[in-house]
Scaffold this active site. Sequence first.
Site, short mmCIF file in Angstrom:
data_model
loop_
_atom_site.label_atom_id
_atom_site.label_comp_id
_atom_site.label_asym_id
_atom_site.label_seq_id
_atom_site.Cartn_x
_atom_site.Cartn_y
_atom_site.Cartn_z
N GLU A 145 7.66 1.06 5.08
CA GLU A 145 7.12 0.02 5.94
C GLU A 145 7.36 -1.33 5.26
OE1 GLU A 145 2.81 0.23 6.40
OE2 GLU A 145 2.85 -1.07 8.17
N HIS A 193 3.98 7.13 3.81
CA HIS A 193 4.91 6.01 3.64
C HIS A 193 4.44 5.08 2.54
CE1 HIS A 193 2.10 4.18 6.73
NE2 HIS A 193 2.29 3.10 6.00
N HIS A 218 0.83 -1.20 0.00
CA HIS A 218 0.00 0.00 0.00
C HIS A 218 0.86 1.26 0.00
CE1 HIS A 218 0.49 -0.88 4.39
NE2 HIS A 218 0.61 0.43 4.49
CO CO Z 1 1.10 1.32 6.31
#
Ligand code: CO
Length: 134
Positions: A130, A79, A7
């Site tokens: 991440e 992020h 994502h």
């Molecule tokens: Co995230």
Amino acid sequence: MIGRLNHVAIAVPDLAAAAATYRDVLGATVRPPQAEPDHGVTVVFIELPNTKIELLEPLGENSPIAAFLAKNPSGGIHHVCYEVEDILAARDKLKAGGARVLGTGEPKIGAHGKPVLFLHPKDFMGTLVELEQV
Ligand code: CO
């Protein structure tokens, strides 16, 4: 080592308005909000055919995205999340190469119920990264 883009996260000042924009203006599939008190955010996932967008709104007093929103009051990309098969092996390899892992360095359970880690943006061209074990 990294796999699919899981994502892209966007910090927003108004989660309901942001979710409505994705649903009504962009015609995307929008999931219901999930409060994540351990992470200091409320999350809405937008399902796209090839990835997801994670809309983040601060939750509580010490939200990790509060400072970001103070600098970016209308919101912004916060992020990117890449999938890895073995998060501990990925972490150890990155640390051995000099990359900085945020927090204690131990994976936390993320919004998908899977282990996640964050890598220092200064080591990745100004982008908070991440990693999520899938
Ligand atoms: Co995230």
